[in-house]
Enzyme design. Sequence first.
Site, PDB file in Angstrom:
ATOM      1  N   CYS A   1       0.841  -1.210   0.000  1.00  0.00           N
ATOM      2  CA  CYS A   1       0.000   0.000   0.000  1.00  0.00           C
ATOM      3  C   CYS A   1       0.870   1.251   0.000  1.00  0.00           C
ATOM      4  O   CYS A   1       2.028   1.219   0.335  1.00  0.00           O
ATOM      5  CB  CYS A   1      -0.871  -0.003   1.251  1.00  0.00           C
ATOM      6  SG  CYS A   1      -1.802  -1.522   1.423  1.00  0.00           S
TER       7      CYS A   1
ATOM      8  N   ARG B   1       3.379   0.610  -7.482  1.00  0.00           N
ATOM      9  CA  ARG B   1       3.384  -0.458  -6.479  1.00  0.00           C
ATOM     10  C   ARG B   1       2.253  -1.447  -6.725  1.00  0.00           C
ATOM     11  O   ARG B   1       2.231  -2.536  -6.168  1.00  0.00           O
ATOM     12  CB  ARG B   1       3.162   0.137  -5.082  1.00  0.00           C
ATOM     13  CG  ARG B   1       4.268   1.005  -4.557  1.00  0.00           C
ATOM     14  CD  ARG B   1       3.751   1.865  -3.409  1.00  0.00           C
ATOM     15  NE  ARG B   1       4.833   2.502  -2.705  1.00  0.00           N
ATOM     16  CZ  ARG B   1       5.346   2.044  -1.560  1.00  0.00           C
ATOM     17  NH1 ARG B   1       4.858   0.960  -1.037  1.00  0.00           N
ATOM     18  NH2 ARG B   1       6.329   2.657  -0.965  1.00  0.00           N
TER      19      ARG B   1
ATOM     20  N   TRP C   1      -3.519  -2.282  -1.488  1.00  0.00           N
ATOM     21  CA  TRP C   1      -3.344  -3.565  -2.179  1.00  0.00           C
ATOM     22  C   TRP C   1      -3.822  -4.607  -1.177  1.00  0.00           C
ATOM     23  O   TRP C   1      -3.179  -4.831  -0.165  1.00  0.00           O
ATOM     24  CB  TRP C   1      -1.891  -3.778  -2.553  1.00  0.00           C
ATOM     25  CG  TRP C   1      -1.740  -5.002  -3.403  1.00  0.00           C
ATOM     26  CD1 TRP C   1      -2.619  -5.474  -4.331  1.00  0.00           C
ATOM     27  CD2 TRP C   1      -0.675  -5.922  -3.382  1.00  0.00           C
ATOM     28  NE1 TRP C   1      -2.157  -6.615  -4.900  1.00  0.00           N
ATOM     29  CE2 TRP C   1      -0.966  -6.926  -4.344  1.00  0.00           C
ATOM     30  CE3 TRP C   1       0.503  -6.011  -2.670  1.00  0.00           C
ATOM     31  CZ2 TRP C   1      -0.119  -7.991  -4.598  1.00  0.00           C
ATOM     32  CZ3 TRP C   1       1.357  -7.080  -2.923  1.00  0.00           C
ATOM     33  CH2 TRP C   1       1.040  -8.044  -3.873  1.00  0.00           C
TER      34      TRP C   1
ATOM     35  N   ASN D   1      -0.625   0.947   6.338  1.00  0.00           N
ATOM     36  CA  ASN D   1       0.107   0.007   5.496  1.00  0.00           C
ATOM     37  C   ASN D   1       0.730  -1.001   6.449  1.00  0.00           C
ATOM     38  O   ASN D   1       1.410  -0.624   7.397  1.00  0.00           O
ATOM     39  CB  ASN D   1       1.185   0.766   4.721  1.00  0.00           C
ATOM     40  CG  ASN D   1       1.985  -0.158   3.806  1.00  0.00           C
ATOM     41  OD1 ASN D   1       1.579  -1.295   3.571  1.00  0.00           O
ATOM     42  ND2 ASN D   1       3.108   0.323   3.322  1.00  0.00           N
ATOM     43  N   GLY D   2       0.451  -2.287   6.238  1.00  0.00           N
ATOM     44  CA  GLY D   2       1.008  -3.306   7.138  1.00  0.00           C
ATOM     45  C   GLY D   2      -0.074  -4.326   7.481  1.00  0.00           C
ATOM     46  O   GLY D   2      -1.136  -4.334   6.879  1.00  0.00           O
TER      47      GLY D   2
ATOM     48  N   GLU E   1       8.225 -16.277 -27.337  1.00  0.00           N
ATOM     49  CA  GLU E   1       8.346 -15.048 -26.546  1.00  0.00           C
ATOM     50  C   GLU E   1       9.747 -14.466 -26.662  1.00  0.00           C
ATOM     51  O   GLU E   1       9.920 -13.252 -26.813  1.00  0.00           O
ATOM     52  CB  GLU E   1       7.982 -15.336 -25.091  1.00  0.00           C
ATOM     53  CG  GLU E   1       8.193 -14.195 -24.128  1.00  0.00           C
ATOM     54  CD  GLU E   1       7.395 -12.939 -24.453  1.00  0.00           C
ATOM     55  OE1 GLU E   1       6.500 -12.993 -25.311  1.00  0.00           O
ATOM     56  OE2 GLU E   1       7.699 -11.883 -23.871  1.00  0.00           O
TER      57      GLU E   1
ATOM     58  N   LYS F   1      10.620 -10.705 -28.073  1.00  0.00           N
ATOM     59  CA  LYS F   1      11.437  -9.731 -27.309  1.00  0.00           C
ATOM     60  C   LYS F   1      12.542  -9.174 -28.204  1.00  0.00           C
ATOM     61  O   LYS F   1      12.773  -7.975 -28.279  1.00  0.00           O
ATOM     62  CB  LYS F   1      12.028 -10.391 -26.069  1.00  0.00           C
ATOM     63  CG  LYS F   1      11.014 -10.685 -24.984  1.00  0.00           C
ATOM     64  CD  LYS F   1      10.599  -9.461 -24.226  1.00  0.00           C
ATOM     65  CE  LYS F   1       9.266  -8.864 -24.355  1.00  0.00           C
ATOM     66  NZ  LYS F   1       8.075  -9.461 -24.724  1.00  0.00           N
TER      67      LYS F   1
ATOM     68  N   GLU G   1      11.074  -6.928 -31.075  1.00  0.00           N
ATOM     69  CA  GLU G   1      10.398  -5.651 -30.783  1.00  0.00           C
ATOM     70  C   GLU G   1      11.326  -4.601 -30.189  1.00  0.00           C
ATOM     71  O   GLU G   1      11.003  -3.419 -30.230  1.00  0.00           O
ATOM     72  CB  GLU G   1       9.179  -5.859 -29.893  1.00  0.00           C
ATOM     73  CG  GLU G   1       9.451  -6.383 -28.507  1.00  0.00           C
ATOM     74  CD  GLU G   1       8.151  -6.504 -27.695  1.00  0.00           C
ATOM     75  OE1 GLU G   1       7.221  -5.701 -27.902  1.00  0.00           O
ATOM     76  OE2 GLU G   1       8.065  -7.399 -26.854  1.00  0.00           O
TER      77      GLU G   1
ATOM     78  N   HIS H   1      11.316 -29.439 -41.235  1.00  0.00           N
ATOM     79  CA  HIS H   1      10.300 -29.355 -42.296  1.00  0.00           C
ATOM     80  C   HIS H   1      10.384 -28.020 -43.026  1.00  0.00           C
ATOM     81  O   HIS H   1       9.359 -27.461 -43.434  1.00  0.00           O
ATOM     82  CB  HIS H   1       8.910 -29.559 -41.694  1.00  0.00           C
ATOM     83  CG  HIS H   1       8.745 -30.890 -41.041  1.00  0.00           C
ATOM     84  ND1 HIS H   1       8.615 -32.066 -41.749  1.00  0.00           N
ATOM     85  CD2 HIS H   1       8.752 -31.231 -39.736  1.00  0.00           C
ATOM     86  CE1 HIS H   1       8.515 -33.075 -40.904  1.00  0.00           C
ATOM     87  NE2 HIS H   1       8.603 -32.609 -39.684  1.00  0.00           N
TER      88      HIS H   1
ATOM     89  N   LYS I   1       2.482   0.791 -25.480  1.00  0.00           N
ATOM     90  CA  LYS I   1       2.400  -0.133 -24.348  1.00  0.00           C
ATOM     91  C   LYS I   1       1.046  -0.833 -24.328  1.00  0.00           C
ATOM     92  O   LYS I   1       0.946  -1.988 -24.002  1.00  0.00           O
ATOM     93  CB  LYS I   1       2.617   0.617 -23.031  1.00  0.00           C
ATOM     94  CG  LYS I   1       2.594  -0.283 -21.795  1.00  0.00           C
ATOM     95  CD  LYS I   1       3.655  -1.359 -21.885  1.00  0.00           C
ATOM     96  CE  LYS I   1       3.559  -2.375 -20.761  1.00  0.00           C
ATOM     97  NZ  LYS I   1       4.444  -3.549 -20.999  1.00  0.00           N
TER      98      LYS I   1
HETATM   99  C1  AGP Z   1       4.785  -7.509 -25.578  1.00  0.00           C
HETATM  100  O1  AGP Z   1       6.162  -7.247 -25.259  1.00  0.00           O
HETATM  101  C2  AGP Z   1       4.152  -6.373 -26.364  1.00  0.00           C
HETATM  102  N1  AGP Z   1       4.261  -5.162 -25.647  1.00  0.00           N
HETATM  103  C3  AGP Z   1       2.754  -6.709 -26.854  1.00  0.00           C
HETATM  104  O2  AGP Z   1       2.837  -7.905 -27.627  1.00  0.00           O
HETATM  105  C4  AGP Z   1       1.693  -6.941 -25.767  1.00  0.00           C
HETATM  106  O3  AGP Z   1       1.961  -8.155 -25.089  1.00  0.00           O
HETATM  107  C5  AGP Z   1       0.327  -7.051 -26.468  1.00  0.00           C
HETATM  108  O4  AGP Z   1       0.059  -5.820 -27.080  1.00  0.00           O
HETATM  109  C6  AGP Z   1      -0.801  -7.387 -25.476  1.00  0.00           C
HETATM  110  O5  AGP Z   1      -0.894  -6.368 -24.526  1.00  0.00           O
HETATM  111  P1  AGP Z   1      -1.838  -6.648 -23.233  1.00  0.00           P
HETATM  112  O6  AGP Z   1      -1.207  -7.793 -22.480  1.00  0.00           O
HETATM  113  O7  AGP Z   1      -1.799  -5.359 -22.466  1.00  0.00           O
HETATM  114  O8  AGP Z   1      -3.200  -6.995 -23.734  1.00  0.00           O
END
Ligand code: AGP
Length: 612
Positions: free
Chosen positions: A2, A27, A76, A102-103, A485, A489, A492, A508, A607
């Site tokens: 918290c 947090r 939280w 908090n605690g 994954e 990484k 991107e 294949h 994001k």
């Molecule tokens: C992942 O590194 C990317 N930023 C992107 O693929 C992300 O995972 C995707 O846009 C889904 O976002 P979300 O988990 O917020 O739905």
Amino acid sequence: MCGIVGYLGKRNATPIIIEGIKRLEYRGYDSSGIALIDAENNLKIFKKQGKIIELERSLPAPSKIFSTIGIAHTRWATHGEATSANAHPHTGCTNRLAIVHNGIIENHKQLRGQLEKNGHIFSSDTDSEVLAHLIEHFCEEDSCLKNCVQRALKLVEGTFGIAVIDSRNPRQIVAARRGSPLILGIGEKEFFITSDVAAIIIHTKKVIYLHDNELVSITPESFELTNLENEVQEPIVSEVDWDIATIDKGEYQHFMLKEIFEQPESVYNAFRGRLNEKFSTAVLGGLNMNGRELRRIKFIQLIACGTSWHAALIGKHIIESLARIPVNVEYASEYRYRNPVILDDTMVIAISQSGETADTLAALREAEARGARVMGITNTVGSTIARESEGGVYIHAGTEIGVASTKAFTSQVTVLSLLALLLGRMRHVSPKYGMQFIKEMRGIPAKIESILAQNDEIKRIAETIKDAQNALYLGRGVNYPVALEGALKLKEISYIHAEGYPAAEMKHGPIALIDEHMPVIAIALKDAIYDKIISNLEEVKARKGRIITIATEGDERVKQFSENVIYIPDTIDTLHPLLSVIPLQLLAYHCACLRGLDVDQPRNLAKSVTVE
Ligand code: AGP
């Protein structure tokens, strides 16, 4: 964890305090609230479940309430669900005083029982509310707020960071700590109280860090530091040497690196309070489903995008392995337009870090329109997906700022593992295996720590592939989605084209790509199909492929065909992804840094993709 922020001075307290708790959002929280004393010495409390923006919207217009004293809290949940009633500040029966805490109050049940016997009526399920009533109890016979707080806290077992305001003492804040951080900020004729310097650093860098069992009583002119026995303590004033621009990253160069290194804590927070050793199962109250409803589930559909979709693929493996329930994993963007088939007794789960991804939200609505039971697994409290799901699970990873998702991924996988355990123990999983699963899960944070300790070595290995044009990631079974994954990484944030592939599928077609210019990153752990992937890697080696192998500690065999080996600790097969992904996150991070790219804000990416 918290967050607490308080203000006493000459300025309007509300914007200062709200801005302060916003700086504590990283947090993680599930509700927030603020208490103010207005010009007529009336106590005003506002609190809301979900995002701080919801709290802000619920506040009266600034012209309607001007106050120069207030306290606020981001909660939280530890005791009591994430509801407005359980949000702080809490007050007693007379609505004269307010506390934020908090605690954990270990003896809250005993104290509550005694107070209820004295006629106190509680309005929440929290342990914290006990403090409000206890202080109020002493205020019935003592008008000195500081004395009342001291007397109350001496009866408390457990931890607290607490701030209290009282409409009978409208120009005073009393705050104290034991085990939970609390800081006094000293401004020009104004004072601040907070659990984290980040909340007040834009106002002052002069702070006093309270020690355990210290209490500070603040008035507009001065403050007094004592212990709980009212013995004056010598204040030690410190000068904070951070500025707000860097404080969010702490000592890390990028948010992404900070978030990679937060994973021992974030994975712990994903399972904290959710492992039931007594019945060797998981507890996911947020699903809002009882045992019979959970037993009736015959099919599961996981819908997501990007990294969350990779987490879903791992979830499929683990849920099918433990619960023997068929799981379909769907790209949300495809699902929403494909006229999906949803059979009776299907649970549809939307997985989304942001909880706002347009494709995932649309797919969730499509499933809901077809009568499916829809759940959300998300990191963002009060997000649209969280609000539109019938239930769900917050992953508690804390705010993830880097565009490339890291800690959210491992926390999503952790929550999916808990769901698999819960459903599995209702079907075929024995108590013995359930206990082993829980034991292994509890060991994961420390194992992640041991991998993070190899950061410098992984940076050295990144040097060997940073100029590649392409890369191939190989994995099998539950580690195939980890290969996907790892490739995402790298793509991107370093803009190197990378592809994740099931290792056996390589022959294949993609094996035609293999030559001395093509780095191959392979996950070859000592699991049930270890020998199979070893033979796949020998095929790559025979074609001069340059192999970086993610291997189980002690495995000497992989050295014969690997240019570099990154060793990780062992665990049960289904939990391997929580470990095997860590080196891949660091490899991508260092490649991007070595290529001089903007790690936290890669080109073309957002994001949260809130558009189609
Ligand atoms: C992942 O590194 C990317 N930023 C992107 O693929 C992300 O995972 C995707 O846009 C889904 O976002 P979300 O988990 O917020 O739905």
